[in-house]
Design a protein around this motif. Structure first.
Motif, PDB file in Angstrom:
ATOM      1  N   ARG A 221      -2.207  -1.149  -3.552  1.00 54.29           N
ATOM      2  CA  ARG A 221      -3.227  -0.220  -3.068  1.00 54.29           C
ATOM      3  C   ARG A 221      -2.816   1.106  -3.034  1.00 54.29           C
ATOM      4  NH1 ARG A 221      -4.122  -4.298   0.201  1.00 54.29           N
ATOM      5  NH2 ARG A 221      -3.252  -3.404   2.077  1.00 54.29           N
TER       6      ARG A 221
ATOM      7  N   ILE B  14      -3.750  11.989  -1.467  1.00 56.02           N
ATOM      8  CA  ILE B  14      -4.391  13.102  -0.807  1.00 56.02           C
ATOM      9  C   ILE B  14      -4.283  14.288  -1.509  1.00 56.02           C
ATOM     10  CG2 ILE B  14      -4.393  14.234   1.377  1.00 56.02           C
ATOM     11  CD1 ILE B  14      -3.190  11.571   2.853  1.00 56.02           C
TER      12      ILE B  14
ATOM     13  N   GLU C  33      -5.314   9.320   8.208  1.00 59.19           N
ATOM     14  CA  GLU C  33      -5.193   8.487   6.947  1.00 59.19           C
ATOM     15  C   GLU C  33      -4.262   7.305   6.896  1.00 59.19           C
ATOM     16  OE1 GLU C  33      -7.577   8.439   4.623  1.00 59.19           O
ATOM     17  OE2 GLU C  33      -8.408  10.204   5.422  1.00 59.19           O
TER      18      GLU C  33
ATOM     19  N   MET D 269       0.827   5.712   0.068  1.00 54.14           N
ATOM     20  CA  MET D 269       0.398   7.050   0.160  1.00 54.14           C
ATOM     21  C   MET D 269       0.951   7.811  -0.546  1.00 54.14           C
ATOM     22  SD  MET D 269      -0.250   9.141   3.662  1.00 54.14           S
ATOM     23  CE  MET D 269      -1.594   8.271   4.303  1.00 54.14           C
TER      24      MET D 269
ATOM     25  N   CYS E  34     -10.088  16.489  -6.991  1.00 48.21           N
ATOM     26  CA  CYS E  34     -10.249  15.000  -6.314  1.00 48.21           C
ATOM     27  C   CYS E  34     -11.362  14.121  -7.018  1.00 48.21           C
ATOM     28  CB  CYS E  34     -10.606  15.056  -4.844  1.00 48.21           C
ATOM     29  SG  CYS E  34      -9.574  15.402  -3.779  1.00 48.21           S
TER      30      CYS E  34
ATOM     31  N   LYS F 181      -3.507   5.356  -2.136  1.00 51.55           N
ATOM     32  CA  LYS F 181      -4.259   6.556  -1.752  1.00 51.55           C
ATOM     33  C   LYS F 181      -3.379   7.734  -2.028  1.00 51.55           C
ATOM     34  CE  LYS F 181      -5.836   5.804   2.445  1.00 51.55           C
ATOM     35  NZ  LYS F 181      -5.775   5.619   3.937  1.00 51.55           N
TER      36      LYS F 181
ATOM     37  N   ASN G 291       0.865  -1.171   0.138  1.00 52.13           N
ATOM     38  CA  ASN G 291       0.037  -0.122   0.064  1.00 52.13           C
ATOM     39  C   ASN G 291       0.646   1.165  -0.064  1.00 52.13           C
ATOM     40  OD1 ASN G 291       0.110   0.921   2.981  1.00 52.13           O
ATOM     41  ND2 ASN G 291      -0.222  -1.292   3.075  1.00 52.13           N
TER      42      ASN G 291
ATOM     43  N   SER H 207     -11.042  10.862  -9.333  1.00 54.81           N
ATOM     44  CA  SER H 207     -11.694   9.483  -8.931  1.00 54.81           C
ATOM     45  C   SER H 207     -12.303   9.054 -10.238  1.00 54.81           C
ATOM     46  CB  SER H 207     -12.900  10.081  -8.007  1.00 54.81           C
ATOM     47  OG  SER H 207     -12.450  10.392  -6.832  1.00 54.81           O
TER      48      SER H 207
ATOM     49  N   THR I 297      -8.175   3.548  -7.293  1.00 62.41           N
ATOM     50  CA  THR I 297      -7.299   4.418  -6.290  1.00 62.41           C
ATOM     51  C   THR I 297      -8.291   5.204  -5.451  1.00 62.41           C
ATOM     52  OG1 THR I 297      -5.662   4.423  -7.594  1.00 62.41           O
ATOM     53  CG2 THR I 297      -5.612   6.197  -6.102  1.00 62.41           C
ATOM     54  N   LEU I 298      -8.049   5.049  -4.138  1.00 56.82           N
ATOM     55  CA  LEU I 298      -8.768   5.848  -3.095  1.00 56.82           C
ATOM     56  C   LEU I 298      -8.205   7.287  -3.287  1.00 56.82           C
ATOM     57  CD1 LEU I 298     -10.775   5.973  -0.914  1.00 56.82           C
ATOM     58  CD2 LEU I 298      -8.951   5.218   0.547  1.00 56.82           C
ATOM     59  N   ILE I 299      -9.087   8.237  -3.469  1.00 60.85           N
ATOM     60  CA  ILE I 299      -8.886   9.672  -3.685  1.00 60.85           C
ATOM     61  C   ILE I 299      -9.485  10.352  -2.459  1.00 60.85           C
ATOM     62  CG2 ILE I 299      -8.841  11.742  -4.920  1.00 60.85           C
ATOM     63  CD1 ILE I 299      -7.694   9.652  -6.334  1.00 60.85           C
ATOM     64  N   ILE I 300      -8.560  11.103  -1.316  1.00 64.40           N
ATOM     65  CA  ILE I 300      -8.876  11.600  -0.203  1.00 64.40           C
ATOM     66  C   ILE I 300      -8.910  13.171  -0.471  1.00 64.40           C
ATOM     67  CG2 ILE I 300      -8.384  11.905   2.196  1.00 64.40           C
ATOM     68  CD1 ILE I 300      -9.494   9.284   1.394  1.00 64.40           C
TER      69      ILE I 300
END
Length: 451
Positions: free
Chosen positions: A253, A257, A290, A232, A264, A255, A230, A268, A274-277
């Motif tokens: 994985r 930010i 996070e 970041m 964002c 993420k 994972n 997305s 992909t996780l977009i914060i």
């Protein structure tokens, strides 16, 4: 060679500086007169204030006599149009910087359809380099040569290095014979080793070896690194987009930010896996919430160098993550090099390195041709892959009998799909590809390695 550079931004200026050092005749074209004046006053170059897409500006810059035009303005379409004009008016070689992700799948069409010699996407190239580092977590730097048959990897020898004070030749005989140690960085000193060079704990060591031998080498010298699962990423930049796409393919994985909400939303859509914060990564609470303390890798890609450095320092403090930090203005290498901010990624340097590789190849040679060029240790060492032609002076002669220049090493020979870790008895043959590692600058062909 006579080279015209259109665009005098960070990349254009860096290119002019490096190509000037290699003895080329450089003319810079830019609409900003102040940038032209700065370049002329600090470099041995000529300047033309004007629009590089117009015949008048290119004519004043000497396009009819130019060997190469390089377009590196901030706009892709302007760069492409500059190259088109250059082909029509001067029929010279052309290189365009193209950064828009919409053009990624059309690179081959652009190159062939517009007659470009080269198309460069620095963000995509940078992202691929970062992905390589994540997929080989023990490496501090990583690139491939010989069409993937050999890796050049930077490793940090552990403090409890069992082979401390062992010579290079002893290392080859007792530890790992399929590895060639080609450069050592020790206390800001660069060493091109011979067999008697002594290895020390905490050395930063560059090695050339087949990909299949990497895990064996790491195990024998005591370097342990768990696979990265994972990551970041800070900042929703183009590099972040390309990196996430590449890591998604490897089922890692990711993420991201990003502080801009609208961006964002766009990210997305482009990156469904992909996780977009949406958040401000300069707020330590956001990072902690996070899970910065639990990630396997941390990549800081904002548009501010200072912010990237601080974020990476924080990541180093609270986690055991592998860290990559983007820095555009590498003006204090000796300071940044001492900070625990992991591997430094610099897109503008990637662009200049790629173009200089092409320029060296364009100069050609009677005996060989540059295939790949890579610079390491703050550009103090060049790693060059040459294609060997039949008439090269080095063909058929045992390496021990070649009168090689000092501070130069034959790192590998690629022959018929195989990699040879060379000894003194090995010979370079026509059709081979040869990897040369040296602190000497400006090698344009393989015969330049001889005294």
């Amino acid at each position: 060679m006579k080279i015209i550079i259109v665009g005098c931004g960070k990349v254009g200026y860096t290119l002019a500086q490096q190509l000037d050092e290699e003895g080329h005749d450089i003319t810079i074209v830019d609409t900003n007169g102040a940038k032209i004046e700065k370049a002329i006053s600090t470099l041995d170059v000529q300047g033309v204030e004007g629009n590089g897409t117009t015949f008048n500006a290119l004519d004043e810059a000497g396009i009819k006599m130019a060997d190469l035009l390089i377009a590196v303005t901030a706009q892709d379409e302007v760069n492409l149009l500059c190259c088109l004009m250059a082909k029509k008016t001067g029929n010279c070689n052309t290189i365009a910087r193209v950064r828009n992700p919409e053009y990624v799948n059309e690179m081959d069409y652009l190159r062939e359809g517009l007659g470009l010699s080269m198309v460069i996407n620095p963000e995509l190239t940078c992202a691929r380099g970062i992905a390589n580092l994540i997929e080989v977590p023990s490496a501090l730097d990583f690139t491939t040569f010989g069409k993937g048959r050999a890796n050049l990897i930077k490793l940090s020898l552990p403090e409890d290095f069992a082979m401390d004070n062992m010579t290079v030749i002893e290392f080859s005989k007792k530890v790992h014979g399929k590895t060639l140690i080609c450069a050592i960085e020790r206390d800001r000193e660069v060493i091109i080793p011979d067999g008697n060079t002594v290895l020390k704990a905490k050395d930063k060591m560059y090695v050339v070896l087949p990909p299949s031998e990497l895990h064996s080498l790491l195990s024998k010298i005591g370097i342990k690194a768990k696979p990265i699962k994972n990551v970041m990423v800070i900042g929703g930049s183009r590099i972040a987009y390309y990196l996430a796409k590449k890591l998604e393919e490897s089922r890692i994985r990711v993420k991201i930010i990003e502080r801009d909400f609208k961006h964002c939303e766009k990210m997305s859509e482009l990156l469904p896996h992909t996780l977009i914060i949406n958040g401000d990564a300069t707020d330590r609470q956001v990072l902690l919430e996070e899970g910065i303390d639990e990630v396997d890798a941390f990549v800081s890609l904002t548009n501010m160098d200072e912010e990237n450095l601080v974020l990476s320092l924080f990541a180093n403090k609270v986690s055991k993550a592998k860290i990559v930090t983007k820095v555009d203005k590498v003006a204090f290498e000796e300071v940044i090099g001492e900070l625990p901010v992991g591997t430094i990624a610099c897109p503008k340097n990637i662009t200049s390195k790629s173009i200089i590789q092409y320029v060296r190849g364009l100069q050609n040679s009677f005996g060989s041709n540059i295939e790949t060029l890579y610079r390491i240790i703050d550009d103090q060492v060049e790693v060059i892959e040459f294609k060997v032609n039949q008439d090269s002076k080095v063909v058929g002669v045992p390496l021990m009998d070649l009168n090689l220049k000092k501070n130069l090493l034959v790192g590998a020979i690629f022959r018929k799909g195989k990699i040879i870790t060379p000894s003194g008895k090995d010979r370079i043959e026509s059709g081979d590809r040869v990897l040369i590692i040296t602190t000497l600058k400006g090698l344009a062909n393989l015969s330049d390695i001889l005294v």
